[in-house]
Design a protein around this motif. Structure first.
Motif, PDB file in Angstrom:
ATOM      1  N   ALA A   1       2.794  -0.499  12.754  1.00  0.00           N
ATOM      2  CA  ALA A   1       3.327   0.448  11.764  1.00  0.00           C
ATOM      3  C   ALA A   1       2.262   1.385  11.218  1.00  0.00           C
ATOM      4  O   ALA A   1       1.303   0.929  10.601  1.00  0.00           O
TER       5      ALA A   1
ATOM      6  N   GLY B   1      -6.223  -2.780  15.251  1.00  0.00           N
ATOM      7  CA  GLY B   1      -6.303  -2.976  13.799  1.00  0.00           C
ATOM      8  C   GLY B   1      -5.240  -3.975  13.393  1.00  0.00           C
ATOM      9  O   GLY B   1      -4.071  -3.816  13.752  1.00  0.00           O
TER      10      GLY B   1
ATOM     11  N   THR C   1       0.844  -1.210   0.000  1.00  0.00           N
ATOM     12  CA  THR C   1       0.000   0.000   0.000  1.00  0.00           C
ATOM     13  C   THR C   1       0.876   1.256   0.000  1.00  0.00           C
ATOM     14  O   THR C   1       0.969   1.954  -1.005  1.00  0.00           O
TER      15      THR C   1
ATOM     16  N   SER D   1       1.760   4.762   8.502  1.00  0.00           N
ATOM     17  CA  SER D   1       2.438   5.179   7.278  1.00  0.00           C
ATOM     18  C   SER D   1       3.689   5.976   7.660  1.00  0.00           C
ATOM     19  O   SER D   1       3.716   6.653   8.684  1.00  0.00           O
TER      20      SER D   1
HETATM   21  O1  TXA Z   1      -1.815   0.388   4.444  1.00  0.00           O
HETATM   22  C1  TXA Z   1      -1.732   0.693   5.613  1.00  0.00           C
HETATM   23  O2  TXA Z   1      -2.660   0.465   6.430  1.00  0.00           O
HETATM   24  C2  TXA Z   1      -0.454   1.384   6.097  1.00  0.00           C
HETATM   25  C3  TXA Z   1       0.698   0.400   5.921  1.00  0.00           C
HETATM   26  C4  TXA Z   1       1.985   0.886   6.522  1.00  0.00           C
HETATM   27  O3  TXA Z   1       0.339  -0.844   6.438  1.00  0.00           O
HETATM   28  N1  TXA Z   1      -0.583   1.829   7.443  1.00  0.00           N
HETATM   29  C5  TXA Z   1      -1.344   2.915   7.781  1.00  0.00           C
HETATM   30  O4  TXA Z   1      -1.327   3.234   9.129  1.00  0.00           O
HETATM   31  O5  TXA Z   1      -1.977   3.561   6.972  1.00  0.00           O
HETATM   32  P1  TXA Z   1      -1.819   4.628   9.678  1.00  0.00           P
HETATM   33  O6  TXA Z   1      -1.451   4.602  11.113  1.00  0.00           O
HETATM   34  O7  TXA Z   1      -1.263   5.736   8.869  1.00  0.00           O
HETATM   35  O8  TXA Z   1      -3.376   4.591   9.576  1.00  0.00           O
HETATM   36  C6  TXA Z   1      -4.117   3.711  10.416  1.00  0.00           C
HETATM   37  C7  TXA Z   1      -5.559   4.097  10.442  1.00  0.00           C
HETATM   38  C8  TXA Z   1      -5.778   5.347  11.249  1.00  0.00           C
HETATM   39  O9  TXA Z   1      -6.767   6.127  10.607  1.00  0.00           O
HETATM   40  C9  TXA Z   1      -6.268   4.804  12.590  1.00  0.00           C
HETATM   41  O10 TXA Z   1      -7.085   5.712  13.270  1.00  0.00           O
HETATM   42  C10 TXA Z   1      -7.020   3.537  12.165  1.00  0.00           C
HETATM   43  O11 TXA Z   1      -6.297   3.049  11.059  1.00  0.00           O
HETATM   44  N2  TXA Z   1      -7.019   2.539  13.238  1.00  0.00           N
HETATM   45  C11 TXA Z   1      -5.970   1.828  13.710  1.00  0.00           C
HETATM   46  N3  TXA Z   1      -6.338   1.058  14.748  1.00  0.00           N
HETATM   47  C12 TXA Z   1      -7.658   1.273  14.944  1.00  0.00           C
HETATM   48  C13 TXA Z   1      -8.626   0.799  15.882  1.00  0.00           C
HETATM   49  N4  TXA Z   1      -8.305  -0.049  16.840  1.00  0.00           N
HETATM   50  N5  TXA Z   1      -9.899   1.258  15.784  1.00  0.00           N
HETATM   51  C14 TXA Z   1     -10.241   2.127  14.821  1.00  0.00           C
HETATM   52  N6  TXA Z   1      -9.371   2.626  13.913  1.00  0.00           N
HETATM   53  C15 TXA Z   1      -8.099   2.214  13.970  1.00  0.00           C
END
Ligand code: TXA
Ligand code: MG
Length: 340
Positions: free
Chosen positions: A138, A116, A32, A140
């Protein structure tokens, strides 16, 4: 801090895994966007990710795994639908929000009782998790608030001097972050659209909804299901305005408003407005997804003041493109109409 760069060879990934094992941070490619990874179970290591990015502490991280056994160590009460979706879409760009197990520290989950989870398909990402022997948290690999990096060059720009190692895996296949869903009572809710589309999820789960936060700005005080929704994401320095309506209406709007340092953000150069700068990012949703973040960073490099963006179609992967551009515009969308 000195930042080393390695290639995604077995030798390079082994060195990166040593850094993860000692509790430090590595930037690595996924299918991604690039991620900024550390041992998801090590509180001190995860804190270093937040520091390197300048990320607010209440925004949870995605935990990356390389086997279903690993999922069972980080999630609890896993519903049957999660296994069905895993079977169909993993390894690949789908993140499922599940109840977290007690082994996941609350820094990783941003204080939530959910986590997540994603099983990436990129060979270097998979191998890094395997060789590290731990799930890797991780986000982004951009500085908080900037467009996600989809090439090594952009990761280096943002992270040089901030992390000990970057794995150079060239450019990322999809270019937008993974689809994030939650599961309640057998229904899937899309919290962030991505390359695993609503249409694709519907082949496995009957009831799939799109969270209101995907398509519009949440009113103040609204319940946010995914903390990432409340931050102005993917923001370039330029002011972005989405101009919806026919091509004729778009052109008329731009002719009326555009100034010297303004740009058009177009799908194809056949849409250009004579005399106005422009950049293009592709005619299909897949191509747009692949090139959008790079286009936004290029607009900044060119010193764009205001950017007039054509409005993408929202079917299939277009929903992910629309969601990202809407956020980079701070939800600023105008409906252009043809003059009589
Ligand atoms: O493609 C991807 O998902 C990339 C690559 C590196 O794997 N990672 C990514 O992570 O985009 P980040 O942290 O930039 O975005 C994660 C999103 C955020 O909007 C966060 O709020 C949501 O996922 N998220 C993570 N854990 C969550 C949870 N337990 N409940 C609701 N939303 C969650
Ligand atoms: Mg991000």
């Amino acid at each position: 801090m000195i930042t080393e760069t390695v290639l995604p060879s077995e030798r390079g990934i082994k060195r990166a895994a040593e850094i993860i094992k000692r509790g430090d941070v590595v930037a690595f490619p996924t299918e991604t966007v690039y991620g900024l990874g550390a041992n998801a179970l090590d509180e001190a290591a995860v804190k270093k990710i937040f520091e390197a990015k300048g990320r607010p502490a209440d925004n949870p991280l995605i935990v990356h795994i390389s086997s279903l056994d690993m999922m069972k160590t980080v999630a609890a009460d896993i519903p049957a639908e999660a296994y069905k979706l895993a079977e169909r879409f993993w390894a690949g760009p789908l993140t499922m929000v599940l109840k977290k197990s007690s082994s996941v520290p609350s820094v990783t989950s941003g204080g939530l009782d959910t986590v997540g989870i994603r099983f990436p398909s990129h060979p270097a990402a998979k191998r890094l998790i395997e060789l590290s022997g731990v799930p890797i948290a991780a986000p982004s690999a951009n500085l908080s608030g900037s467009p996600s990096p989809t090439t090594f060059k952009r990761v280096y720009e943002d992270m040089n001097g901030r992390v000990p190692m970057i794995i150079n895996g060239g450019s990322c296949e999809f270019g937008v972050e993974s689809t994030v869903i939650s599961l309640d009572n057998g229904c899937a809710r899309i919290l962030r659209p991505g390359a695993v589309t609503k249409e694709m999820l519907e082949q496995v789960i009957k009831n799939v909804t799109v969270d209101p936060g995907v398509l519009s700005e949440l009113p103040e005080g609204a319940k946010v299901r995914s903390p990432g929704m409340k931050y102005k994401h993917y923001a370039p320095k330029a002011r972005v305005i989405i101009v919806a309506g026919s091509l004729e209406a778009y052109r008329e709007y731009v002719r009326k408003h555009a100034k010297e340092r303004d740009f058009c953000l177009l799908f194809d150069k056949s849409e250009r407005v004579p005399g106005i700068h422009y950049i293009t990012y592709g005619s299909t949703a897949e191509e747009q997804a692949h090139r959008l973040f790079e286009a936004l960073r290029n607009l900044d490099a060119k010193g764009a003041d205001t950017v007039y963006a054509r409005c993408p179609d929202t079917s299939g992967m277009g929903l992910a493109v629309y969601n990202r551009i809407l956020r980079s515009a701070g939800f600023n969308i105008v409906e252009a109409e043809n003059e009589e």
